[in-house]
Design an enzyme around this catalytic site. Structure first.
Site, PDB file in Angstrom:
ATOM      1  N   HIS A  65       2.476  -9.409   2.781  1.00 50.38           N
ATOM      2  CA  HIS A  65       3.492  -9.023   3.835  1.00 50.38           C
ATOM      3  C   HIS A  65       3.130  -9.961   5.108  1.00 50.38           C
ATOM      4  O   HIS A  65       2.110 -10.080   5.463  1.00 50.38           O
ATOM      5  CB  HIS A  65       3.473  -7.768   4.321  1.00 50.38           C
ATOM      6  CG  HIS A  65       3.776  -6.680   3.503  1.00 50.38           C
ATOM      7  ND1 HIS A  65       5.104  -6.302   3.118  1.00 50.38           N
ATOM      8  CD2 HIS A  65       2.854  -5.810   2.416  1.00 50.38           C
ATOM      9  CE1 HIS A  65       5.033  -5.196   2.104  1.00 50.38           C
ATOM     10  NE2 HIS A  65       3.754  -5.274   1.772  1.00 50.38           N
ATOM     11  N   HIS A  69       1.618  -9.186  -3.787  1.00 55.22           N
ATOM     12  CA  HIS A  69       2.443  -9.648  -2.566  1.00 55.22           C
ATOM     13  C   HIS A  69       1.733  -9.553  -1.186  1.00 55.22           C
ATOM     14  O   HIS A  69       1.032  -8.666  -1.009  1.00 55.22           O
ATOM     15  CB  HIS A  69       3.702  -8.947  -2.338  1.00 55.22           C
ATOM     16  CG  HIS A  69       3.763  -7.226  -2.208  1.00 55.22           C
ATOM     17  ND1 HIS A  69       3.453  -6.522  -3.470  1.00 55.22           N
ATOM     18  CD2 HIS A  69       4.118  -6.594  -1.372  1.00 55.22           C
ATOM     19  CE1 HIS A  69       3.682  -5.204  -2.989  1.00 55.22           C
ATOM     20  NE2 HIS A  69       3.866  -5.265  -1.739  1.00 55.22           N
TER      21      HIS A  69
END
Ligand SMILES: [Zn+2]
Length: 146
Positions: free
Chosen positions: A105, A103
């Site tokens: 951010h 992921h």
């Protein structure tokens, strides 16, 4: 669902088993609001397929993922009127990767912040507020023709 996806919270968000505030999705990626934002507008970009770290991803897919970042960041900072943003992508426990599904951010920043560039403690956000914000960012993306 395979064994990994069964245990992975981000796979469950991708499959809409766990509800979230969705900003954007295409056939390969999903963008949603971080439930534990370190700042207003903190969003996460994930590949829909499960990969533990960026080293597990095909190089071309990494490129496609990062190609989305400027468009997303522009929509986010435009909607919430921030001064800038950080991009963080942690790989492995020692690097503070909490969820072992790749992921990115996108963290909006403000010039008035006391602790610039650091990762303060996080508080859980209300899903309805996140959904309203996700909807505004999503509308901005559409108007920019992403
Ligand atoms: Zn996963």
């Amino acid at each position: 669902m395979d064994a990994i996806a069964n245990r992975c919270i981000f796979c469950k968000i991708v499959q809409k088993i766990i509800p979230n505030a969705i900003v954007y999705e295409n056939n390969k990626f999903l963008v949603f609001m971080d439930k534990y934002p370190i700042n207003y507008g903190h969003s996460l970009l994930v590949p829909k397929q499960h990969y533990n770290t960026i080293l597990d991803m095909p190089t071309e897919l990494v490129g496609e993922m990062y190609a989305l970042v400027p468009k997303l960041a522009k929509a986010i900072i435009t909607v919430i009127d921030s001064d800038g943003f950080n991009i963080n992508q942690n790989n492995g426990k020692s690097a503070n990767q909490i969820v072992p599904h790749v992921h990115v951010h996108i963290v909006p920043r403000y010039s008035k912040e006391k602790i610039k560039g650091q990762w303060p403690s996080r508080q859980i956000a209300k899903i309805e507020e996140l959904r309203q914000l996700a909807s505004k960012i999503s509308e901005n993306l559409i108007s920019e023709n992403v």
